[in-house]
Design a protein around this motif. Structure first.
Motif, short mmCIF file in Angstrom:
data_model
loop_
_atom_site.label_atom_id
_atom_site.label_comp_id
_atom_site.label_asym_id
_atom_site.label_seq_id
_atom_site.Cartn_x
_atom_site.Cartn_y
_atom_site.Cartn_z
N ALA A 130 0.83 -1.21 0.00
CA ALA A 130 0.00 0.00 0.00
C ALA A 130 0.87 1.26 0.00
O ALA A 130 1.90 1.32 0.69
CB ALA A 130 -0.92 -0.01 1.21
N HIS A 131 0.43 2.23 -0.75
CA HIS A 131 1.20 3.47 -0.91
C HIS A 131 0.28 4.55 -1.46
O HIS A 131 -0.90 4.30 -1.74
CB HIS A 131 2.38 3.23 -1.85
CG HIS A 131 1.94 2.88 -3.24
ND1 HIS A 131 1.55 1.62 -3.60
CD2 HIS A 131 1.78 3.65 -4.35
CE1 HIS A 131 1.19 1.61 -4.86
NE2 HIS A 131 1.31 2.83 -5.35
N TYR A 132 0.86 5.72 -1.65
CA TYR A 132 0.14 6.88 -2.18
C TYR A 132 0.93 7.36 -3.38
O TYR A 132 2.16 7.44 -3.32
CB TYR A 132 0.07 7.98 -1.13
CG TYR A 132 -0.50 7.50 0.18
CD1 TYR A 132 -1.85 7.64 0.46
CD2 TYR A 132 0.32 6.87 1.13
CE1 TYR A 132 -2.36 7.16 1.66
CE2 TYR A 132 -0.19 6.39 2.31
CZ TYR A 132 -1.54 6.53 2.57
OH TYR A 132 -2.04 6.05 3.75
N ASP A 133 0.25 7.69 -4.47
CA ASP A 133 0.95 8.29 -5.59
C ASP A 133 1.10 9.78 -5.30
O ASP A 133 0.40 10.32 -4.44
CB ASP A 133 0.16 8.08 -6.89
CG ASP A 133 0.05 6.59 -7.26
OD1 ASP A 133 0.85 5.79 -6.76
OD2 ASP A 133 -0.85 6.26 -8.06
N ALA A 134 2.01 10.41 -6.02
CA ALA A 134 2.26 11.83 -5.80
C ALA A 134 2.02 12.61 -7.09
O ALA A 134 2.20 12.08 -8.19
CB ALA A 134 3.70 12.04 -5.32
N CYS B 89 -5.10 5.74 -0.76
CA CYS B 89 -4.24 4.60 -0.44
C CYS B 89 -4.61 3.38 -1.30
O CYS B 89 -5.78 3.00 -1.37
CB CYS B 89 -4.39 4.24 1.04
SG CYS B 89 -3.16 3.08 1.62
N HIS B 90 -3.61 2.77 -1.95
CA HIS B 90 -3.88 1.60 -2.80
C HIS B 90 -2.67 0.69 -2.85
O HIS B 90 -1.55 1.10 -2.52
CB HIS B 90 -4.27 2.06 -4.21
CG HIS B 90 -3.20 2.85 -4.91
ND1 HIS B 90 -2.96 4.19 -4.62
CD2 HIS B 90 -2.28 2.52 -5.85
CE1 HIS B 90 -1.95 4.63 -5.37
NE2 HIS B 90 -1.52 3.64 -6.11
N ASP B 91 -2.91 -0.57 -3.23
CA ASP B 91 -1.81 -1.51 -3.39
C ASP B 91 -2.06 -2.40 -4.59
O ASP B 91 -3.07 -2.25 -5.29
CB ASP B 91 -1.59 -2.33 -2.10
CG ASP B 91 -2.61 -3.45 -1.88
OD1 ASP B 91 -3.57 -3.58 -2.68
OD2 ASP B 91 -2.45 -4.20 -0.90
FE LIG Z 1 0.35 3.55 -7.12
#
Ligand SMILES: [Fe+2]
Length: 258
Positions: free
Chosen positions: A151-155, A230-232
């Motif tokens: 899981a992470h966040y794009d910028a 938030c997505h993975d």
């Molecule tokens: Fe992403």
């Protein structure tokens, strides 16, 4: 006019100057939008037709450019390889996709709780943004069996003109797979102002009960969402020995009042 600056190829692992595209981009005959699944997430399925997906897959695989990316999204293999990536550049592909994507997107109005990078370097706190173009920077990604992305966040990317920036990510699926879903993950940050949120990458796999919604790869579909949701990518199990191939891109918006 947006001034696009091609990244310095030697500074981007897996940089790929996408060759001139000699095939047309075709929209699927039964193109359908599914917009109310999650807030600020759109899913159009199908979007591109199968022939177009074939062409896009082929130019990527023929490029032979595949830089490894670890499961926390970094070019650091100590975490294990999540996927392999070519960072492609094409103003032509940007124009071709823009023609079919931009007219379907609405003006975006942002607030303190909107999960995207609208507020940085924005002294007048302009909240209204118009979709203008698909970014010419594309990440073509290939996941083999066992590949995943925590899981992470794009910028967002901010242009020097102070007027343009990317506010949304998209994923175009070039293959159909039975695993390796893009998943939206509950993170309990929605009541915090976006500028106070911790957008660090996760260092563990998300639990089943943290998953809000899963989108299995379906060839020709596109998922479009605000960068900081938030997505993975769930573990790809490599059914039938075929890879999971996607294009990751960004949508550029223009400040409305400027
Ligand atoms: Fe992403």
């Amino acid at each position: 006019m947006i001034v696009h600056k091609k990244p310095e190829p030697t500074k981007v692992p897996g940089f790929w100057e996408i060759p001139s595209i000699s095939f047309p981009i075709h929209i699927a005959k039964n193109f359908a939008k599914h917009v109310n699944i999650l807030p600020d997430v759109e899913y159009w399925s199908p979007f591109l037709n199968s022939k177009t997906c074939n062409y896009l897959r082929d130019i990527f695989l023929e490029s032979m450019i595949l830089a490894p990316v670890s499961i926390n999204g970094l070019m650091d293999q100590s975490y294990g390889i999540g996927s392999k990536r070519a960072t492609g550049w094409s103003l032509q592909l940007s124009d071709m996709l823009s023609e079919f994507i931009i007219p379907h997107l609405n003006e975006k109005f942002c607030s303190a709780k909107t999960s995207t990078d609208w507020w940085q370097e924005n002294p007048k706190k302009n909240q209204a943004w118009l979709p203008v173009q698909v970014s010419p920077l594309f990440r073509f990604m290939k996941y083999e069996s066992g590949g995943e992305h925590y899981a992470h966040y794009d910028a967002g990317f901010m242009y020097e003109d102070g007027i343009h920036r990317t506010l949304k990510s998209f994923v175009i699926y070039l293959t159909t797979n039975q695993s390796g879903a893009t998943r939206f993950i509950r993170n309990h940050l929605e009541d915090i102002d976006v500028w106070d949120r911790d957008h660090s990458d996760w260092n563990r796999r998300a639990l089943k009960e943290e998953v809000l919604y899963s989108f299995l790869p379906q060839e020709g579909s596109i998922l479009i969402f605000d960068h900081r949701i938030c997505h993975d990518v769930d573990v790809y199990l490599g059914e039938e020995n075929l890879p999971r191939i996607i294009i990751r891109g960004d949508i550029i918006y223009q400040a409305k009042s400027l």
